[in-house]
Design a protein around this motif. Sequence first.
Motif, PDB file in Angstrom:
ATOM      1  N   VAL A 188       0.850  -1.246  -0.031  1.00 26.13           N
ATOM      2  CA  VAL A 188       0.136  -0.209   0.028  1.00 26.13           C
ATOM      3  C   VAL A 188       0.917   1.338  -0.043  1.00 26.13           C
ATOM      4  CG1 VAL A 188      -1.729   1.460   1.475  1.00 26.13           C
ATOM      5  CG2 VAL A 188      -2.126  -0.990   1.116  1.00 26.13           C
ATOM      6  N   LYS A 189       1.904   1.172   0.956  1.00 27.08           N
ATOM      7  CA  LYS A 189       2.822   2.289   0.969  1.00 27.08           C
ATOM      8  C   LYS A 189       3.549   2.424  -0.414  1.00 27.08           C
ATOM      9  CE  LYS A 189       3.446   2.244   5.935  1.00 27.08           C
ATOM     10  NZ  LYS A 189       4.779   2.043   6.848  1.00 27.08           N
ATOM     11  N   ILE A 190       4.066   1.411  -0.845  1.00 27.66           N
ATOM     12  CA  ILE A 190       4.741   1.581  -2.181  1.00 27.66           C
ATOM     13  C   ILE A 190       3.925   1.970  -3.457  1.00 27.66           C
ATOM     14  CG2 ILE A 190       5.882   0.244  -3.993  1.00 27.66           C
ATOM     15  CD1 ILE A 190       6.813  -1.578  -1.796  1.00 27.66           C
ATOM     16  N   LYS A 191       2.593   1.522  -3.452  1.00 28.77           N
ATOM     17  CA  LYS A 191       1.709   1.817  -4.395  1.00 28.77           C
ATOM     18  C   LYS A 191       1.391   3.397  -4.139  1.00 28.77           C
ATOM     19  CE  LYS A 191      -0.334  -2.685  -5.293  1.00 28.77           C
ATOM     20  NZ  LYS A 191      -1.747  -3.486  -5.091  1.00 28.77           N
ATOM     21  N   SER A 192       1.129   3.801  -2.828  1.00 35.51           N
ATOM     22  CA  SER A 192       0.860   5.404  -2.751  1.00 35.51           C
ATOM     23  C   SER A 192       2.219   5.994  -3.209  1.00 35.51           C
ATOM     24  CB  SER A 192       0.661   5.183  -1.158  1.00 35.51           C
ATOM     25  OG  SER A 192       0.420   6.594  -1.049  1.00 35.51           O
ATOM     26  N   ASN A 193       3.309   5.668  -3.027  1.00 36.09           N
ATOM     27  CA  ASN A 193       4.617   6.439  -3.424  1.00 36.09           C
ATOM     28  C   ASN A 193       4.583   6.319  -4.891  1.00 36.09           C
ATOM     29  OD1 ASN A 193       5.386   7.024  -0.850  1.00 36.09           O
ATOM     30  ND2 ASN A 193       6.580   5.144  -0.769  1.00 36.09           N
ATOM     31  N   ILE A 194       3.949   5.405  -5.485  1.00 38.44           N
ATOM     32  CA  ILE A 194       4.109   5.332  -6.989  1.00 38.44           C
ATOM     33  C   ILE A 194       3.052   6.028  -7.588  1.00 38.44           C
ATOM     34  CG2 ILE A 194       3.526   3.605  -9.014  1.00 38.44           C
ATOM     35  CD1 ILE A 194       4.960   1.388  -7.422  1.00 38.44           C
ATOM     36  N   SER A 195       1.952   6.281  -6.942  1.00 36.82           N
ATOM     37  CA  SER A 195       0.752   7.017  -7.384  1.00 36.82           C
ATOM     38  C   SER A 195       1.262   8.481  -7.207  1.00 36.82           C
ATOM     39  CB  SER A 195      -0.325   6.851  -6.596  1.00 36.82           C
ATOM     40  OG  SER A 195      -1.317   7.819  -6.905  1.00 36.82           O
ATOM     41  N   SER A 196       1.844   8.937  -6.204  1.00 40.33           N
ATOM     42  CA  SER A 196       2.505  10.272  -6.007  1.00 40.33           C
ATOM     43  C   SER A 196       3.277  10.640  -7.124  1.00 40.33           C
ATOM     44  CB  SER A 196       3.046  10.319  -4.668  1.00 40.33           C
ATOM     45  OG  SER A 196       3.481  11.642  -4.451  1.00 40.33           O
ATOM     46  N   PHE A 197       4.219   9.645  -7.271  1.00 40.51           N
ATOM     47  CA  PHE A 197       5.401  10.112  -8.307  1.00 40.51           C
ATOM     48  C   PHE A 197       4.670  10.021  -9.883  1.00 40.51           C
ATOM     49  CE2 PHE A 197       8.472   8.946  -5.164  1.00 40.51           C
ATOM     50  CZ  PHE A 197       9.481   9.934  -5.317  1.00 40.51           C
ATOM     51  N   ASN A 198       3.509   9.231 -10.038  1.00 37.54           N
ATOM     52  CA  ASN A 198       3.168   9.381 -11.282  1.00 37.54           C
ATOM     53  C   ASN A 198       2.440  10.773 -11.424  1.00 37.54           C
ATOM     54  OD1 ASN A 198       3.476   6.739 -11.972  1.00 37.54           O
ATOM     55  ND2 ASN A 198       1.681   5.598 -11.018  1.00 37.54           N
ATOM     56  N   ASP A 199       1.865  11.077 -10.210  1.00 39.33           N
ATOM     57  CA  ASP A 199       1.234  12.423 -10.402  1.00 39.33           C
ATOM     58  C   ASP A 199       2.270  13.421 -10.709  1.00 39.33           C
ATOM     59  OD1 ASP A 199      -1.255  11.536  -9.816  1.00 39.33           O
ATOM     60  OD2 ASP A 199      -1.195  11.870  -7.947  1.00 39.33           O
ATOM     61  N   LYS A 200       3.516  13.300 -10.004  1.00 42.74           N
ATOM     62  CA  LYS A 200       4.401  14.378 -10.263  1.00 42.74           C
ATOM     63  C   LYS A 200       4.996  14.499 -11.577  1.00 42.74           C
ATOM     64  CE  LYS A 200       5.702  14.465  -5.263  1.00 42.74           C
ATOM     65  NZ  LYS A 200       5.229  15.759  -5.171  1.00 42.74           N
ATOM     66  N   GLU A 201       4.898  12.936 -12.042  1.00 43.94           N
ATOM     67  CA  GLU A 201       5.578  12.776 -13.476  1.00 43.94           C
ATOM     68  C   GLU A 201       4.619  13.530 -14.523  1.00 43.94           C
ATOM     69  OE1 GLU A 201       7.171   9.172 -16.307  1.00 43.94           O
ATOM     70  OE2 GLU A 201       5.626   8.806 -15.034  1.00 43.94           O
ATOM     71  N   LYS A 202       3.488  13.353 -14.131  1.00 47.08           N
ATOM     72  CA  LYS A 202       2.139  14.008 -15.138  1.00 47.08           C
ATOM     73  C   LYS A 202       2.547  15.623 -14.993  1.00 47.08           C
ATOM     74  CE  LYS A 202      -1.181  10.362 -14.761  1.00 47.08           C
ATOM     75  NZ  LYS A 202      -2.471   9.995 -14.216  1.00 47.08           N
ATOM     76  N   GLU A 203       2.989  16.033 -13.900  1.00 47.60           N
ATOM     77  CA  GLU A 203       3.043  17.350 -13.674  1.00 47.60           C
ATOM     78  C   GLU A 203       4.100  17.953 -14.581  1.00 47.60           C
ATOM     79  OE1 GLU A 203       2.223  20.575  -9.948  1.00 47.60           O
ATOM     80  OE2 GLU A 203       3.492  18.822  -9.417  1.00 47.60           O
ATOM     81  N   ILE A 204       5.513  17.150 -14.268  1.00 49.11           N
ATOM     82  CA  ILE A 204       6.531  17.470 -14.762  1.00 49.11           C
ATOM     83  C   ILE A 204       6.339  17.485 -16.399  1.00 49.11           C
ATOM     84  CG2 ILE A 204       9.104  17.051 -15.286  1.00 49.11           C
ATOM     85  CD1 ILE A 204       8.381  18.230 -12.830  1.00 49.11           C
ATOM     86  N   ILE A 205       5.640  16.434 -16.931  1.00 44.61           N
ATOM     87  CA  ILE A 205       5.307  16.464 -18.443  1.00 44.61           C
ATOM     88  C   ILE A 205       4.583  17.483 -18.901  1.00 44.61           C
ATOM     89  CG2 ILE A 205       4.185  15.014 -20.283  1.00 44.61           C
ATOM     90  CD1 ILE A 205       5.010  12.488 -18.453  1.00 44.61           C
ATOM     91  N   ARG A 206       3.698  17.806 -17.902  1.00 46.75           N
ATOM     92  CA  ARG A 206       2.832  19.078 -18.309  1.00 46.75           C
ATOM     93  C   ARG A 206       3.590  20.384 -18.553  1.00 46.75           C
ATOM     94  NH1 ARG A 206      -0.782  18.193 -14.811  1.00 46.75           N
ATOM     95  NH2 ARG A 206      -0.272  19.693 -13.373  1.00 46.75           N
TER      96      ARG A 206
END
Length: 280
Positions: A188-206
Amino acid sequence: MATNASLCALCDLRHLMTPSTHWSPECEEALCINCNEHHSLSKSSRNHQVIPISEYIDLPSCIANIDLFCTYHNEKYIQYCVKHECTIFYKCIKEHGKCSELILLEELTHEVKSSEDFRDMEQSLKDVIVNINRIREYMKSKIELNANKNKKIIEDVSRLKNQINQHLDKLQEDLMKELDEVEKESCVKIKSNISSFNDKEKEIIRCNTDIENIKKYASDIQAFHGLRDIQKIIAENEKCIQSFVETKKLEKVELEFINNSTIQEFLSNVMKIVHPSTLN
């Protein structure tokens, strides 16, 4: 016991081989039927008590081999030396002249079979047999007791083994449940971190897309303000990544097996469950 006990001693002197039927303890001679009759009528031997030859043969060798005649004088023993505990003939008195107690053998052996000493001896033999039987029964009971104890020890060890196995099974079951929970929590923690980094990745791509559009279509003033906003976003993401690395959150999500030192000591030190021994 005489070697010719099966043959009449008197007949043997006449070179006759006659089977013996009786034994005269006082004469120490085997007698046939005829010689026994003469022996019972003779004045010198009429008071002798004879026994059937079969009974004489049944006598213990230590009794049958007792000499009644002096080996030096070939005469019947008549006295007993208390000091040397031996029977003597009166001609042996020279060798026992200084002995203070010389008793007539006839007085000493009179009714010896009904004497107190003889009865005490018989009772002692009975007591020894009783004690032997008691000891034998006691030792037999010890054999049975040891067999029962051996059986009980085996049962106890088997029961202890089952208890240990049951306890280990319970520990394993609890460990599996706990491990599943830890794994789920970790995931759960890992997936939460992955989800957070996915959001950050999308933000950086944007942000990267916005930069391309600013370069193509924005005015310089718009580019200036847009650059500042994007830099803030980049700075926040870098700060988040740095914080993530510094707090070692990447290491905290790994599962690890830490062996219980007590169990390891048990495996190393406990070499025997029990120590069988005998009490002497």
